[in-house]
Write a protein that holds these residues in place. Structure first.
Motif: not given
Length: 586
Positions: A53-77
């Motif tokens: 999560l946090g890569l943009d395939e349409t831009r050549g897999f540019a690392a766009t990052g996440l607004h709140d990585a820890l929250k998304l990590s917990n949501d995914l779990a």
């Protein structure tokens, strides 16, 4: 997952320009995309994979990052543990990459006994997916049923066929079967009377109504005409002509079109006869000179047909589907309903000792039923059929078979061309490399023809296990015939730069590079490790290791340490090595 491995995965994605089968990326910044559920299900039901999560395939897999990585990590779990059935336990980590944060989840492959994994909110049928290429595809209701049946040993072949009796079996085949099992399996059958023998062998079974009848396995293995009860449990054979580009031509849709019926032993015989009737011969150049052989080796054809008949899905949902043999100018395909069963996968299909039988009772019966006109039985039940197919094609100098497992179907494709032609053999000889295995030669030819191999495809090509595949690929890298990109499961192999301009045997001069002078110059009067020699020479570790082994045997270098495998092992030049001609200046 280590940061270095993540960086390597992303480099590969950027090089390829798209997702791969076991990696999926999502641009999500503030919340999980709904398609994450599909990917989780698909990875769990296929072979596992990595979700980033946090890569943009349409831009050549540019690392766009996440607004709140820890929250998304917990949501995914939470999604994995509460919304997926069965619950998934992936390894989820937050990584710093190119100045932003990414969430990376390693999704494990579920055991076949737990599949299908599905999103609870959509239900089993609508919420189950598989990975196809670089995308997720929803399973059909039939495919869900197939996965559910793989949770245990299917018993469809033992089901009774109401209204049937011994009078529907071929009497000659039945008596031959009875006599054979008394001899081949005396402990179980020698002292039984005929009726008890037929019950133990599951020829006769008791139906739900309490009446005796034939089992489905007995009917299709020994029946006089099984298609009277199950019309589609047969084989269709079609021979297609070369494409002409004119769809309006009449009467040329098929060169041959045959319906093959009868019990399985008869269908094996007649299917092979149909293919043989439509085959032509080709010339093979060998040590004994020119030899005319059939387009396809008999052993490969037999194993493909027998596997399709014996391992097909016999559930009620698949009894309307026939086995299809299609012959084209450039290939022959054999397609049967029902994908691979149990622990068998395309990855380990040719591995020794790997075997799993969907129709166990049918298989046991056919072990003691010969093919009409032959002494051999229909099958051996030793898990050796695929290896025999690969070996037969390799011995004929042909391309290896290709396998396609689609859950609801399994297809074997045998390409119709000689991989190791006389011209190709001359090209391999021109490389000047001794000791190459047959599988290494085939791999080199495939790479020369533009293919890129990994460990999995090499195993399929060579019919060897993972350990042998790794050793042979690393040997090709060490010989500087093959270039490796990536490591571990992300490793890919392509023809080395120095061979790319030599795609034919236009010259007899060897392209083999002698690295001894280069290594001796790098050593000089010093004592260096293998890693230090690799850095000084710019050679790969595999190449340095190979040449150091050769030079130790020749006596031009000696080992300082107890073992060349030790991390402290170092090498120095001997007196004999100092007399070796110096390397040519670059």
């Amino acid at each position: 997952m280590q940061d270095e491995e993540l960086a390597e995965i992303i480099r590969n994605l950027r090089t390829l320009g798209g997702d791969v089968s076991d990696v999926e990326v999502k641009k999500s910044q503030r919340e999980l995309p709904k398609t994450v559920r599909e990917t989780l299900s698909a990875f769990a039901n296929t072979g596992g994979g990595v979700l980033i999560l946090g890569l943009d395939e349409t831009r050549g897999f540019a690392a766009t990052g996440l607004h709140d990585a820890l929250k998304l990590s917990n949501d995914l779990a939470s999604l994995c543990s509460t919304d997926m059935e069965p619950a998934l336990r992936p390894l989820i980590h937050v990584h710093d990459f190119e100045g932003v944060k990414l969430v990376v989840a390693e999704i494990p492959e579920l055991d076949p006994a737990q599949r299908p994994c599905f999103y609870r909110g959509a239900g089993m049928t609508k919420g189950s997916f598989v990975r196809v290429g670089d995308g997720d595809r929803r399973l059909s209701s039939y495919e869900v049923q197939i996965m559910l049946s793989s949770r245990g040993q299917p018993r469809e072949d033992e089901q009774s066929v109401p209204g049937t009796g011994l009078d529907l079996l071929d009497p000659v085949m039945l008596e031959a079967f009875v006599a054979r099992v008394r001899t081949s399996r005396p402990y179980a059958f020698k002292d039984l009377d005929r009726d008890a023998l037929l019950r133990r062998a599951r020829i006769l079974v008791t139906g739900p109504d309490g009446a005796d009848s034939l089992s489905l396995a007995a009917l299709i293995a020994l029946g006089s005409y099984p298609q009277e009860h199950f019309p589609q449990l047969m084989i269709s054979f079609v021979h297609y002509p070369p494409p002409t580009g004119d769809a309006s031509e009449a009467g040329t849709r098929f060169l041959d079109n045959v319906t093959i019926e009868g019990p399985i032993p008869v269908m094996v015989r007649d299917a092979l006869a149909a293919v043989r009737r439509n085959m032509s011969r080709r010339a093979v150049i060998g040590g004994a000179g020119r030899q005319d052989v059939w387009e396809y080796p008999e052993t490969a054809l037999r194993e493909a047909v027998v596997n399709a008949l014996v391992h097909r899905d016999l559930s009620s949902a698949a009894r309307g589907t026939q086995i299809q043999i299609e012959m084209y100018p450039d290939k022959l395909t054999v397609r049967s309903p029902g994908g691979l069963f149990g622990p068998v996968t395309i990855d380990n299909l040719a591995d020794e000792g790997i075997s799993s039988t969907r129709n166990a009772t049918l298989m046991r019966i056919l072990e003691d039923v010969p093919i009409p006109g032959e002494t051999r039985t229909v099958c051996e039940n030793r898990g050796s059929g695929i290896r025999a197919m690969v070996a037969a094609l390799r011995a004929a100098g042909m391309s290896p078979p290709q396998f396609d497992d689609r859950v609801s179907s399994f297809t074997v494709t045998i390409p119709n061309h000689a991989l190791l032609s006389e011209k190709t053999v001359r090209w391999i000889e021109s490389l000047g490399e001794r000791g190459l295995t047959d599988s290494q030669c085939i791999a080199l030819v495939m790479l020369r023809d533009g293919e890129i191999l990994d460990n999995r495809s090499y195993r399929s090509t060579a019919g060897v296990d993972s350990r042998v595949a790794t050793a042979e690929l690393q040997d090709l890298v060490a010989r500087e015939l093959v270039l490796q990109t990536g490591t571990r499961r992300w490793a890919r192999y392509e023809l080395s730069q120095r061979l790319r301009g030599r795609t034919s045997a236009g010259t007899s001069a060897s392209t083999r590079a002698d690295r001894r002078p280069q290594l001796l110059d790098a050593l000089g009067d010093e004592t260096l490790s293998r890693a230090e020699l690799a850095r000084r020479t710019g050679l790969t570790d595999q190449t340095v290791r190979r040449w150091l082994s050769i030079m130790r045997e020749e006596g031009t270098v000696e080992l300082v340490g107890s073992s060349p495998r030790s991390s402290t092992a170092r090498y120095r030049q001997t007196r004999q090595g100092s007399l070796f001609p110096p390397a040519d200046p670059q």
